[in-house]
Scaffold this motif. Structure first.
Motif, short mmCIF file in Angstrom:
data_model
loop_
_atom_site.label_atom_id
_atom_site.label_comp_id
_atom_site.label_asym_id
_atom_site.label_seq_id
_atom_site.Cartn_x
_atom_site.Cartn_y
_atom_site.Cartn_z
N VAL A 50 0.86 -1.18 0.00
CA VAL A 50 0.00 0.00 0.00
C VAL A 50 0.90 1.23 0.00
N VAL A 51 0.67 2.12 -0.94
CA VAL A 51 1.44 3.37 -1.03
C VAL A 51 0.47 4.53 -0.85
N THR A 52 0.87 5.49 -0.04
CA THR A 52 0.07 6.70 0.17
C THR A 52 0.84 7.88 -0.41
N VAL A 53 0.16 8.69 -1.20
CA VAL A 53 0.80 9.83 -1.86
C VAL A 53 0.00 11.11 -1.61
N ARG A 54 0.67 12.23 -1.78
CA ARG A 54 0.06 13.56 -1.74
C ARG A 54 0.43 14.24 -3.05
N PHE A 55 -0.48 15.09 -3.54
CA PHE A 55 -0.22 15.83 -4.77
C PHE A 55 -1.09 17.07 -4.77
N THR A 56 -0.89 17.91 -5.77
CA THR A 56 -1.68 19.14 -5.90
C THR A 56 -2.53 19.05 -7.15
N VAL A 57 -3.81 19.32 -7.00
CA VAL A 57 -4.69 19.49 -8.15
C VAL A 57 -4.58 20.97 -8.53
N GLU A 58 -4.08 21.22 -9.72
CA GLU A 58 -3.85 22.58 -10.18
C GLU A 58 -5.16 23.23 -10.66
N PRO A 59 -5.18 24.55 -10.80
CA PRO A 59 -6.39 25.24 -11.27
C PRO A 59 -6.89 24.77 -12.63
N ASP A 60 -6.01 24.16 -13.46
CA ASP A 60 -6.46 23.64 -14.75
C ASP A 60 -7.00 22.22 -14.65
N GLY A 61 -7.00 21.64 -13.44
CA GLY A 61 -7.51 20.29 -13.23
C GLY A 61 -6.48 19.20 -13.33
N GLY A 62 -5.26 19.54 -13.75
CA GLY A 62 -4.18 18.56 -13.82
C GLY A 62 -3.57 18.31 -12.45
N VAL A 63 -2.71 17.32 -12.39
CA VAL A 63 -2.06 16.94 -11.14
C VAL A 63 -0.57 17.22 -11.25
N ASP A 64 0.01 17.74 -10.16
CA ASP A 64 1.43 18.04 -10.13
C ASP A 64 1.98 17.75 -8.74
N GLY A 65 3.27 17.52 -8.67
CA GLY A 65 3.95 17.42 -7.39
C GLY A 65 3.63 16.18 -6.59
N CYS A 66 3.37 15.06 -7.23
CA CYS A 66 3.07 13.84 -6.49
C CYS A 66 4.30 13.40 -5.71
N ARG A 67 4.08 13.07 -4.45
CA ARG A 67 5.17 12.57 -3.61
C ARG A 67 4.63 11.49 -2.69
N VAL A 68 5.47 10.52 -2.41
CA VAL A 68 5.10 9.41 -1.53
C VAL A 68 5.20 9.88 -0.09
N THR A 69 4.13 9.69 0.67
CA THR A 69 4.15 10.02 2.09
C THR A 69 4.26 8.77 2.95
N GLN A 70 3.87 7.63 2.40
CA GLN A 70 4.07 6.35 3.07
C GLN A 70 4.35 5.31 1.99
N SER A 71 5.56 4.78 2.02
CA SER A 71 6.00 3.83 0.99
C SER A 71 5.36 2.46 1.17
N SER A 72 5.20 1.78 0.05
CA SER A 72 4.76 0.40 0.05
C SER A 72 5.90 -0.54 0.43
N GLY A 73 7.13 -0.01 0.38
CA GLY A 73 8.31 -0.83 0.58
C GLY A 73 8.85 -1.40 -0.72
N VAL A 74 8.17 -1.11 -1.83
CA VAL A 74 8.58 -1.59 -3.15
C VAL A 74 8.69 -0.35 -4.05
N ALA A 75 9.92 -0.01 -4.41
CA ALA A 75 10.16 1.24 -5.15
C ALA A 75 9.33 1.34 -6.43
N SER A 76 9.23 0.25 -7.19
CA SER A 76 8.50 0.33 -8.46
C SER A 76 7.01 0.59 -8.25
#
Length: 122
Positions: A50-76
């Protein structure tokens, strides 16, 4: 095999007392992670998590800045989650009280699981 996601995040209230109006939160309109997205190396090794991520929904509706906040333990699995969210997910953007599209932080929890494996702990 399977992969599933549960969305979570912060919204903006739309009701209030007084003369001002509230805004609205971003709403997912398309995007997803499906079975065929399972990274080959993790599938072959029968790795899930299970991987938990945070990101920003931009004013155009796209997604940017995704980052892992809790790793699954599997990089891929972690990298694939962020890559696909930024590539595929599109939102109706959040709006402020004046109706202007604004950026909004969001979160996502992705479960990567192959049938026959024990379910990963959240």
């Amino acid at each position: 095999m399977g992969s599933g996601g549960v969305g979570e995040g912060l919204g903006r209230g739309a009701a209030g007392s007084g003369t001002g109006g509230g805004g609205s939160g971003a709403t997912l309109i398309r995007g997803g992670i499906v079975d065929r997205d399972y990274p080959r190396d993790a599938r072959r090794a029968r790795l899930g998590g299970v991987v938990t991520v945070r990101f920003t929904v931009e004013p155009d509706g796209g997604v940017d800045g995704c980052r892992v906040t809790q790793s699954s333990g599997v990089a891929s699995l972690d990298l694939t989650t962020c890559r696909l969210i930024e590539l595929r997910y599109r939102y109706t953007p959040a709006r402020d009280a004046a109706g202007r599209a604004v950026a909004e932080p969001r979160g996502w929890r992705q479960t990567w699981w192959i049938e026959g494996m024990p379910l990963p702990a959240p």
